[in-house]
Design an enzyme around this catalytic site. Structure first.
Site, PDB file in Angstrom:
ATOM      1  N   HIS A  71      34.650  37.700  32.371  1.00  0.00           N
ATOM      2  CA  HIS A  71      33.799  36.863  31.530  1.00  0.00           C
ATOM      3  C   HIS A  71      34.576  36.192  30.407  1.00  0.00           C
ATOM      4  O   HIS A  71      34.183  35.109  29.945  1.00  0.00           O
ATOM      5  CB  HIS A  71      32.641  37.693  30.971  1.00  0.00           C
ATOM      6  CG  HIS A  71      31.562  37.936  31.972  1.00  0.00           C
ATOM      7  ND1 HIS A  71      30.299  37.374  31.889  1.00  0.00           N
ATOM      8  CD2 HIS A  71      31.555  38.678  33.107  1.00  0.00           C
ATOM      9  CE1 HIS A  71      29.573  37.759  32.921  1.00  0.00           C
ATOM     10  NE2 HIS A  71      30.311  38.556  33.674  1.00  0.00           N
ATOM     11  N   GLY A  84      40.319  30.221  27.987  1.00  0.00           N
ATOM     12  CA  GLY A  84      40.627  31.161  29.062  1.00  0.00           C
ATOM     13  C   GLY A  84      40.725  32.581  28.564  1.00  0.00           C
ATOM     14  O   GLY A  84      39.885  33.042  27.780  1.00  0.00           O
ATOM     15  N   ASP A  86      41.696  34.537  26.252  1.00  0.00           N
ATOM     16  CA  ASP A  86      42.173  34.511  24.868  1.00  0.00           C
ATOM     17  C   ASP A  86      41.411  35.447  23.940  1.00  0.00           C
ATOM     18  O   ASP A  86      41.716  35.521  22.744  1.00  0.00           O
ATOM     19  CB  ASP A  86      42.115  33.083  24.309  1.00  0.00           C
ATOM     20  CG  ASP A  86      40.698  32.515  24.247  1.00  0.00           C
ATOM     21  OD1 ASP A  86      39.753  33.190  24.725  1.00  0.00           O
ATOM     22  OD2 ASP A  86      40.528  31.387  23.716  1.00  0.00           O
ATOM     23  N   SER A  88      38.170  35.166  23.189  1.00  0.00           N
ATOM     24  CA  SER A  88      37.103  34.480  22.454  1.00  0.00           C
ATOM     25  C   SER A  88      35.749  35.140  22.636  1.00  0.00           C
ATOM     26  O   SER A  88      34.899  35.082  21.747  1.00  0.00           O
ATOM     27  CB  SER A  88      37.030  33.004  22.883  1.00  0.00           C
ATOM     28  OG  SER A  88      36.608  32.883  24.238  1.00  0.00           O
ATOM     29  N   ASP A 214      27.251  48.891  45.862  1.00  0.00           N
ATOM     30  CA  ASP A 214      27.492  49.482  47.180  1.00  0.00           C
ATOM     31  C   ASP A 214      27.410  50.997  47.071  1.00  0.00           C
ATOM     32  O   ASP A 214      27.115  51.543  46.007  1.00  0.00           O
ATOM     33  CB  ASP A 214      28.822  49.011  47.790  1.00  0.00           C
ATOM     34  CG  ASP A 214      30.052  49.650  47.143  1.00  0.00           C
ATOM     35  OD1 ASP A 214      29.914  50.405  46.168  1.00  0.00           O
ATOM     36  OD2 ASP A 214      31.166  49.380  47.632  1.00  0.00           O
ATOM     37  N   THR A 216      29.689  53.255  47.202  1.00  0.00           N
ATOM     38  CA  THR A 216      30.847  53.979  46.667  1.00  0.00           C
ATOM     39  C   THR A 216      31.365  53.326  45.383  1.00  0.00           C
ATOM     40  O   THR A 216      32.507  52.847  45.345  1.00  0.00           O
ATOM     41  CB  THR A 216      31.976  54.010  47.721  1.00  0.00           C
ATOM     42  OG1 THR A 216      32.263  52.652  48.127  1.00  0.00           O
ATOM     43  CG2 THR A 216      31.566  54.820  48.933  1.00  0.00           C
TER      44      THR A 216
END
Length: 350
Positions: A71, A84, A86, A88, A214, A216
């Site tokens: 994210h 990117g 960084d 933020s 899932d 596992t």
């Protein structure tokens, strides 16, 4: 949230590459050694988060930190900007946590934030998020050891909105978002499926936390690529959340985006290709996460501190299987060029 207020005072198994340097320096703790002395201060940070944030388990703390890697890093675009990987999402959390796609990240930051602040004299927010993500993976059986590079500058602004893919997005929108950042279709499927292999949903099913994708969730394995390919028949809750579709396995939740990636002609054969191919999953997932960690960064200006990441836990799981009572007839075959791998059925009843 607790971390918001605290941050106001903060203010701003892939190959591990160390070039040709081989001489090791004894770190000030007298215990660890490093090829690059600049990495020495990271050893106590790694130990702290492994023991006290993750409790040496592939649990909620590790799952949340891996989610945060994605994210934060995906917040960049060649057209609208963004920094990117960084940090933020932590530093400008008052802005980025208003984005719908970041629902639930406040809980992750509440858990991780105190550690970020504690070690802010050693690493930047961007470095800490990527370091925690790399350490989170080696808590999980079968997950790859990801290289870590240090030296990200503090972020200067929040990410623009609408850059984080949503579970209700179309396959074409997901491919476009990742594709403009240089990811291949194979990497996109691997990083989404691989992340959901060791994850739990906190904000998809009302009143239920940590619902796995899932069977596992404590293992980084290919079971996710089987469970999502099965014909959906039930919801773990009321099934009223946008982006949720019927799952086939009691106790799990299925995202619409995963469901579509397994069935869309643009991605279905890539999805199927990971079934019972643990080595491929780990390798492609690893290279994709490394790409994520370097978005918005100049790798040549960062310091390779991969040596501080603990060794990965070797995969000890078995082959992916069908849930009790299900057969190959329950697989919704989508890839037109290859048959779905034959799978055994787990004993017992649902």
């Amino acid at each position: 949230m607790a971390f918001k207020n605290a941050l106001a005072a903060f203010v701003l198994a892939l190959p591990l590459v160390n070039g040709l340097r081989t001489k090791r320096t004894t770190c000030p703790d007298g215990v660890n050694t490093a090829i690059n002395a600049a990495c020495c201060n990271l050893f106590p940070v790694v130990q702290d988060i492994a023991e006290n944030l993750f409790e040496n388990e592939c649990g909620d703390g590790a799952h949340g930190s891996l989610r945060l890697v994605f994210h934060d890093a995906i917040g960049i675009s060649p057209t609208v900007g963004g920094g990117g990987a960084d940090g933020s999402i932590a530093v400008f959390n008052e802005t980025e946590l208003t984005f719908h796609a970041n629902t639930g990240i406040d809980d992750v930051l509440d858990a991780l934030g105190p550690f970020l602040i504690k070690h802010s004299d050693v690493v930047s927010a961007g470095d800490f998020i990527q370091l925690a993500g790399a350490v989170s993976l080696v808590q999980c059986n079968g997950a790859p050891r990801i290289p870590f590079f240090m030296g990200r500058a503090p972020p200067t602004a929040a990410s623009p909105p609408d850059l984080v893919p949503e579970p209700f997005d179309s396959v074409q929108k997901i491919l476009q978002r990742f594709g403009e950042l240089g990811f291949t279709t194979e990497e996109i499927v691997a990083v989404i499926g691989g992340s959901h292999s060791v994850a739990g949903a906190d904000d998809v099913v009302p009143n239920l936390q940590g619902v796995p994708f899932d069977q596992t969730p404590d293992k980084f394995d290919t079971q996710i690529f089987v469970d999502v390919q099965l014909r959906g028949t039930l919801f773990p809750g009321e099934g009223t959340t946008e982006g949720e579709v019927e799952t086939a396995v009691p106790g799990t939740v299925r995202l619409q985006s995963d469901h579509l990636l397994a069935r869309d002609p643009a991605t279905n054969c890539e999805w199927q290709s990971f079934v019972n191919n643990q080595a491929k999953m780990a390798q492609v997932f690893g290279q994709a996460v490394l790409k994520l960690s370097l978005l918005g960064q100049d790798q040549s200006k960062l310091t390779d501190c991969s040596e501080v990441i603990p060794q990965a836990i070797p995969f000890t799981g078995g082959a992916a299987t069908l849930p009790p009572g299900q057969t190959m007839d329950d697989i919704e075959q989508a890839c037109a060029t290859a048959a779905f791998p034959s799978l055994a059925t787990q004993p017992g009843t649902i």
